[in-house]
Design a protein around this motif. Sequence first.
Motif, PDB file in Angstrom:
ATOM      1  N   ILE A   1       0.556  -1.247   0.009  1.00  0.00           N
ATOM      2  CA  ILE A   1       0.152   0.324  -0.128  1.00  0.00           C
ATOM      3  C   ILE A   1       0.694   1.222  -0.466  1.00  0.00           C
ATOM      4  O   ILE A   1       1.756   1.851   0.883  1.00  0.00           O
ATOM      5  CB  ILE A   1      -1.088   0.064   1.506  1.00  0.00           C
ATOM      6  N   VAL A   2       1.004   1.811  -1.159  1.00  0.00           N
ATOM      7  CA  VAL A   2       1.390   2.715  -1.235  1.00  0.00           C
ATOM      8  C   VAL A   2       0.960   4.048  -0.481  1.00  0.00           C
ATOM      9  O   VAL A   2       0.162   4.818  -1.803  1.00  0.00           O
ATOM     10  CB  VAL A   2       2.110   3.080  -2.820  1.00  0.00           C
ATOM     11  N   GLU A   3       1.618   5.350  -0.152  1.00  0.00           N
ATOM     12  CA  GLU A   3       1.095   6.308   0.820  1.00  0.00           C
ATOM     13  C   GLU A   3       1.940   7.297  -0.084  1.00  0.00           C
ATOM     14  O   GLU A   3       3.329   7.374   0.126  1.00  0.00           O
ATOM     15  CB  GLU A   3       0.747   5.911   2.059  1.00  0.00           C
ATOM     16  N   GLY A   4       1.440   8.728   0.087  1.00  0.00           N
ATOM     17  CA  GLY A   4       1.753   9.753  -0.268  1.00  0.00           C
ATOM     18  C   GLY A   4       1.772  10.581  -1.820  1.00  0.00           C
ATOM     19  O   GLY A   4       3.012  11.370  -1.617  1.00  0.00           O
ATOM     20  N   TYR A   5       1.696   9.282  -2.613  1.00  0.00           N
ATOM     21  CA  TYR A   5       1.687   9.819  -3.821  1.00  0.00           C
ATOM     22  C   TYR A   5       0.194  10.585  -4.087  1.00  0.00           C
ATOM     23  O   TYR A   5      -0.629  10.503  -5.627  1.00  0.00           O
ATOM     24  CB  TYR A   5       2.508   8.581  -4.653  1.00  0.00           C
ATOM     25  N   GLY A   6      -0.752  10.632  -3.682  1.00  0.00           N
ATOM     26  CA  GLY A   6      -2.430  10.620  -3.634  1.00  0.00           C
ATOM     27  C   GLY A   6      -2.927   9.127  -3.775  1.00  0.00           C
ATOM     28  O   GLY A   6      -2.410   7.868  -3.140  1.00  0.00           O
ATOM     29  N   ALA A   7      -4.409   9.161  -3.869  1.00  0.00           N
ATOM     30  CA  ALA A   7      -5.558   7.973  -4.380  1.00  0.00           C
ATOM     31  C   ALA A   7      -4.629   6.742  -5.024  1.00  0.00           C
ATOM     32  O   ALA A   7      -4.656   7.068  -6.011  1.00  0.00           O
ATOM     33  CB  ALA A   7      -6.317   8.394  -4.467  1.00  0.00           C
TER      34      ALA A   7
ATOM     35  N   THR B   1      14.126  17.090   1.974  1.00  0.00           N
ATOM     36  CA  THR B   1      13.172  16.157   2.920  1.00  0.00           C
ATOM     37  C   THR B   1      13.295  15.917   3.913  1.00  0.00           C
ATOM     38  O   THR B   1      14.666  16.267   4.099  1.00  0.00           O
ATOM     39  CB  THR B   1      11.755  16.065   2.048  1.00  0.00           C
ATOM     40  N   SER B   2      12.673  15.887   5.155  1.00  0.00           N
ATOM     41  CA  SER B   2      13.246  15.043   6.675  1.00  0.00           C
ATOM     42  C   SER B   2      11.960  13.934   7.250  1.00  0.00           C
ATOM     43  O   SER B   2      11.202  13.484   6.229  1.00  0.00           O
ATOM     44  CB  SER B   2      13.099  16.285   7.522  1.00  0.00           C
ATOM     45  N   PHE B   3      12.489  13.041   7.620  1.00  0.00           N
ATOM     46  CA  PHE B   3      12.080  12.246   8.583  1.00  0.00           C
ATOM     47  C   PHE B   3      10.343  12.621   9.026  1.00  0.00           C
ATOM     48  O   PHE B   3       9.382  12.075   8.689  1.00  0.00           O
ATOM     49  CB  PHE B   3      12.604  11.246   9.628  1.00  0.00           C
ATOM     50  N   ARG B   4      10.252  13.459   9.342  1.00  0.00           N
ATOM     51  CA  ARG B   4       8.794  14.196   9.865  1.00  0.00           C
ATOM     52  C   ARG B   4       8.187  14.581   8.943  1.00  0.00           C
ATOM     53  O   ARG B   4       7.127  14.220   9.090  1.00  0.00           O
ATOM     54  CB  ARG B   4       9.415  15.862  10.788  1.00  0.00           C
ATOM     55  N   GLN B   5       8.219  15.416   7.534  1.00  0.00           N
ATOM     56  CA  GLN B   5       7.992  15.688   6.633  1.00  0.00           C
ATOM     57  C   GLN B   5       7.756  14.406   6.086  1.00  0.00           C
ATOM     58  O   GLN B   5       6.185  14.558   5.160  1.00  0.00           O
ATOM     59  CB  GLN B   5       8.462  16.473   5.533  1.00  0.00           C
ATOM     60  N   LEU B   6       8.249  13.305   5.630  1.00  0.00           N
ATOM     61  CA  LEU B   6       7.563  11.638   4.682  1.00  0.00           C
ATOM     62  C   LEU B   6       7.030  11.643   5.776  1.00  0.00           C
ATOM     63  O   LEU B   6       5.793  10.944   5.626  1.00  0.00           O
ATOM     64  CB  LEU B   6       8.958  11.587   4.651  1.00  0.00           C
ATOM     65  N   SER B   7       6.740  11.449   7.226  1.00  0.00           N
ATOM     66  CA  SER B   7       6.156  11.103   8.530  1.00  0.00           C
ATOM     67  C   SER B   7       4.543  11.547   7.926  1.00  0.00           C
ATOM     68  O   SER B   7       3.338  10.854   8.245  1.00  0.00           O
ATOM     69  CB  SER B   7       7.137  10.605   9.769  1.00  0.00           C
ATOM     70  N   GLU B   8       4.679  12.706   7.437  1.00  0.00           N
ATOM     71  CA  GLU B   8       3.008  13.752   7.860  1.00  0.00           C
ATOM     72  C   GLU B   8       2.721  12.698   7.097  1.00  0.00           C
ATOM     73  O   GLU B   8       1.051  12.438   6.536  1.00  0.00           O
ATOM     74  CB  GLU B   8       3.525  14.820   7.792  1.00  0.00           C
ATOM     75  N   GLN B   9       2.971  12.822   5.215  1.00  0.00           N
ATOM     76  CA  GLN B   9       2.257  12.481   4.819  1.00  0.00           C
ATOM     77  C   GLN B   9       2.259  11.003   3.777  1.00  0.00           C
ATOM     78  O   GLN B   9       0.809  11.044   4.267  1.00  0.00           O
ATOM     79  CB  GLN B   9       3.427  12.636   3.263  1.00  0.00           C
ATOM     80  N   PHE B  10       2.748  10.296   4.941  1.00  0.00           N
ATOM     81  CA  PHE B  10       2.414   8.721   5.219  1.00  0.00           C
ATOM     82  C   PHE B  10       1.447   8.664   5.879  1.00  0.00           C
ATOM     83  O   PHE B  10       0.440   8.081   5.165  1.00  0.00           O
ATOM     84  CB  PHE B  10       3.603   8.105   5.378  1.00  0.00           C
ATOM     85  N   ARG B  11       1.851   9.363   6.972  1.00  0.00           N
ATOM     86  CA  ARG B  11       0.846   8.828   8.284  1.00  0.00           C
ATOM     87  C   ARG B  11      -0.879   9.532   7.809  1.00  0.00           C
ATOM     88  O   ARG B  11      -1.831   8.700   7.549  1.00  0.00           O
ATOM     89  CB  ARG B  11       0.793   9.516   9.626  1.00  0.00           C
ATOM     90  N   LYS B  12      -0.841  10.756   7.053  1.00  0.00           N
ATOM     91  CA  LYS B  12      -1.710  11.787   6.128  1.00  0.00           C
ATOM     92  C   LYS B  12      -2.689  10.327   4.963  1.00  0.00           C
ATOM     93  O   LYS B  12      -4.305  10.167   5.669  1.00  0.00           O
ATOM     94  CB  LYS B  12      -1.956  12.695   6.363  1.00  0.00           C
ATOM     95  N   GLY B  13      -2.334   9.791   4.492  1.00  0.00           N
ATOM     96  CA  GLY B  13      -2.531   9.152   3.445  1.00  0.00           C
ATOM     97  C   GLY B  13      -2.775   8.137   3.929  1.00  0.00           C
ATOM     98  O   GLY B  13      -4.336   7.108   3.686  1.00  0.00           O
ATOM     99  N   ALA B  14      -2.160   7.174   5.645  1.00  0.00           N
ATOM    100  CA  ALA B  14      -3.099   6.259   5.365  1.00  0.00           C
ATOM    101  C   ALA B  14      -3.817   6.000   6.450  1.00  0.00           C
ATOM    102  O   ALA B  14      -4.714   5.028   6.458  1.00  0.00           O
ATOM    103  CB  ALA B  14      -1.270   5.561   6.241  1.00  0.00           C
ATOM    104  N   ALA B  15      -3.922   7.523   7.523  1.00  0.00           N
ATOM    105  CA  ALA B  15      -4.974   7.466   7.835  1.00  0.00           C
ATOM    106  C   ALA B  15      -6.798   7.602   7.323  1.00  0.00           C
ATOM    107  O   ALA B  15      -7.619   7.371   7.550  1.00  0.00           O
ATOM    108  CB  ALA B  15      -5.041   8.467   9.113  1.00  0.00           C
ATOM    109  N   GLU B  16      -6.797   8.706   6.703  1.00  0.00           N
ATOM    110  CA  GLU B  16      -7.274   8.908   5.250  1.00  0.00           C
ATOM    111  C   GLU B  16      -7.887   7.214   4.939  1.00  0.00           C
ATOM    112  O   GLU B  16      -8.866   7.185   4.857  1.00  0.00           O
ATOM    113  CB  GLU B  16      -7.218   9.962   4.349  1.00  0.00           C
TER     114      GLU B  16
END
Length: 335
Positions: free
Chosen positions: A130-136, A276-291
């Motif tokens: 499951i690839v998060e961070g690139y949209g639906a 980028t940073s781990f925090r920024q990537l984590s935010e993208q991953f977590r937001k996409g996965a959470a939704e």
Amino acid sequence: MNDNKDWCRCEALRVLRDHPLTRGMNWKHLAQKYKFDLDALDDPEGVAPFKAWFGVFEDAAVFAGNDAMMFDIFYDIDVGTFTVFDYLFSCAPTLRESCQSWVNYIRMRNNVYLLSFHETENEGCFEWPIVEGYGAWQQNMFGRIGWAVRKFETAIGDELPPLRIELATERPVKSGPFLDKYADKMVFGQKRNAIILPAELLDRRPVGGDDNLYAILVQAAKQELETRLAENAQLSRIMDAMADSMKLGNYSLNNVAEHMNMSPRSLQRALEAEGTSFRQLSEQFRKGAAERYITETRLPMKEIAYLLGFSEISTFSRAVKTWFGASPRKLRLQT
């Protein structure tokens, strides 16, 4: 995530461009929107930003007003559309080697995600991450499932083989020939995207199995893979490790670094080099996965929080409200 370095091959976009249901789309606008070169669609070696691969699929489904059509479009395409990658599967000596060939050479197709194939005593499981961070990603995944199932059918020599299909999203609103055909074999709202088959099929020789041709194809694939890997960005490998750690429920900087055999500081420096940073990537991953987990599954909120690396449900709830302006339960009720 670096849109300039994360790529996929263009053949699937070309399939959509040329399909009757999507020919009326404004492809010049899509190329501008997702920053890809239209000429790359007709280049045998053409690539596009990975975001375009997901985004165009979603836009095409909206344009056609059919959220199930990708199953049928990619189920119907000819063998060889994806060049060597297609033929590796159909020419392998056994179905087990067919599956493993896709795992071994997926880096010919993109530099963002890997595939996995594993066996138990009773079954074999071919799985997409499951690839998060690139949209639906749902429409793109429907296309991959339709394409892969057709390859299994052809290799096994059975128009309705004993497969089980699991998808980590809800069932489309629309239906179609593929969904009608495999209705009893598909399960939606799961934790993974996978095709599962009985273990006794794995030693079967594909209908088109050809040892000599397979050896030639493997050599060609190795050469292409070496070229692609030489271009592969460090960031993509980091994102693979992040996705694996999230899936295992041990998501943290230290665990991702350990997964990559790096120190946490080395991982941070590698990300800084990519802008980028781990925090920024984590935010993208977590937001996409959470939704996705909240709106596309029925998993308990506590389990979702754990999968995303939140130690407290309250912290998870605050993060969701910040991202989406609603609590996790309200977000689920809205869908």
